[in-house]
Design an enzyme around this catalytic site. Structure first.
Site, PDB file in Angstrom:
ATOM      1  N   PHE A  11       0.829  -1.204   0.000  1.00  0.00           N
ATOM      2  CA  PHE A  11       0.000   0.000   0.000  1.00  0.00           C
ATOM      3  C   PHE A  11       0.867   1.260   0.000  1.00  0.00           C
ATOM      4  CE2 PHE A  11      -2.823   2.763   2.917  1.00  0.00           C
ATOM      5  CZ  PHE A  11      -3.441   3.379   1.840  1.00  0.00           C
ATOM      6  N   ASN A  85       8.882  -6.546  11.476  1.00  0.00           N
ATOM      7  CA  ASN A  85       8.890  -5.160  11.943  1.00  0.00           C
ATOM      8  C   ASN A  85      10.083  -4.801  12.809  1.00  0.00           C
ATOM      9  OD1 ASN A  85       6.397  -4.928  10.674  1.00  0.00           O
ATOM     10  ND2 ASN A  85       5.229  -5.274  12.543  1.00  0.00           N
ATOM     11  N   TYR A 135       1.842  -5.319  17.418  1.00  0.00           N
ATOM     12  CA  TYR A 135       2.177  -4.495  16.252  1.00  0.00           C
ATOM     13  C   TYR A 135       2.953  -3.244  16.667  1.00  0.00           C
ATOM     14  CZ  TYR A 135       1.760  -1.253  12.369  1.00  0.00           C
ATOM     15  OH  TYR A 135       2.057  -0.339  11.385  1.00  0.00           O
ATOM     16  N   LYS A 139       6.907  -2.479  15.865  1.00  0.00           N
ATOM     17  CA  LYS A 139       7.244  -1.308  15.054  1.00  0.00           C
ATOM     18  C   LYS A 139       8.200  -0.385  15.814  1.00  0.00           C
ATOM     19  CE  LYS A 139       6.109  -0.051  11.553  1.00  0.00           C
ATOM     20  NZ  LYS A 139       6.745  -0.211  10.216  1.00  0.00           N
TER      21      LYS A 139
END
Length: 304
Positions: A11, A85, A135, A139
């Site tokens: 994306f 990540n 997540y 990150k």
């Protein structure tokens, strides 16, 4: 100038690569787990699994002047998210140090690294970080690897991206999921979603890509971290209503259940983007209506 975009079929990466290709004097190199046939050079690489030595060999062959790391895992099992990540950026930094120490690394981080903030507060780059869930934690670990590499000699910058929306938004995102539900429901149907009371800073993916392009091509050093957002907190319920308008949806959107765990844990986020304006001469240009109109237009071109 040779710029390697990792995650070039995703994306964010797709938009970054697309904008870079419009620049004179820039050769875009695509990299990631899947190849991008639209780019002249492809580097099939999985940062979650490749060794430092293997990535060193690949980077030496490509000799990039800059690398934009858009690769990341937003969902899936914790091991995969940690590998992609957290490990991925660390491996990338070590490989760059050996293979292309003069190259700039632009790493796309996430606003999930900040975690909960009081309603009404604006997040600056110096705000405390307290991510909720795997997540955000993974990150943040990846961003730490990049900023620490920058403090010890590499040319790095982390773009801490808030909630990107716009054409190509994946189904894992709120806007992408809503678009799919609206399309399935038809113009007069009923869409059932979780709680939409959380406030988020939604920023157009094309504005995010423009920030990454500016960071990759800027001369001189950059701050270690820059927020990339709209500077506005919007209720997710308002995003759903705006997307419904873009879709011509006349049915009902019903909120049932508590929504996602992250939404309940982080009910408010808004970015201060002053530092990006100073460092990159970047400001968001597209409105949320622009983002959702573009998302719906592209979404309806994709076969069901």
């Amino acid at each position: 100038m040779r710029i390697l975009v990792l995650g070039s079929t995703g994306f964010l990466g797709g938009h970054v690569a697309g904008q870079l290709r419009t620049l004179a004097g820039v050769r875009v190199l695509g990299g990631g787990r899947s190849v991008n046939p639209g780019l002249p050079v492809n580097l099939p690489v999985d940062l979650a699994a490749i060794s430092v030595a293997g990535l060193v060999r690949a980077l030496r062959a490509l000799a990039p002047d800059a690398v934009v790391n858009c690769a990341g895992a937003v969902s899936g099992d914790p091991v995969r998210m940690a590998e992609t990540n957290a490990r991925g950026p660390a491996v990338l930094c070590e490989a760059l140090r050996e293979a292309a120490p003069g190259a700039r690394l632009v790493h796309l981080g996430s606003a999930a690294e900040y975690g909960p903030t009081p309603a009404g507060q604006t997040l600056t780059e110096s705000s405390p970080v307290s991510p909720q869930g795997t997540y955000g934690a993974t990150k943040l670990a990846g961003s730490y690897a990049v900023t620490e590499a920058g403090a010890t000699g590499l040319d790095t910058v982390v773009l801490r991206v808030f909630n990107p929306v716009g054409p190509g938004a994946p189904a894992a995102s709120l806007s992408g999921r809503l678009a799919g539900e609206l399309r399935s429901a038809g113009p007069d149907g009923t869409v059932r979603v979780g709680d939409l009371s959380a406030y988020r800073d939604f920023v157009d993916v094309r504005d995010v890509a423009r920030a990454a392009v500016l960071a990759a091509t800027a001369t001189g050093p950059l701050p270690p971290v820059l927020n990339i957002g709209s500077g506005t907190a919007t209720c997710a319920r308002d995003l759903a209503s705006e997307l419904a308008r873009a879709a011509g949806f006349q049915g009902r959107i019903e909120e049932r259940g508590a929504g996602s765990q992250r939404s309940s844990a982080v009910s408010w986020q808004r970015a201060d983007v002053t530092a990006a304006a100073v460092a990159l001469d970047w400001r968001p240009e597209l409105t949320l209506a622009d983002s959702l109109t573009g998302l719906w237009a592209e979404h309806t071109r994709v076969p069901a």
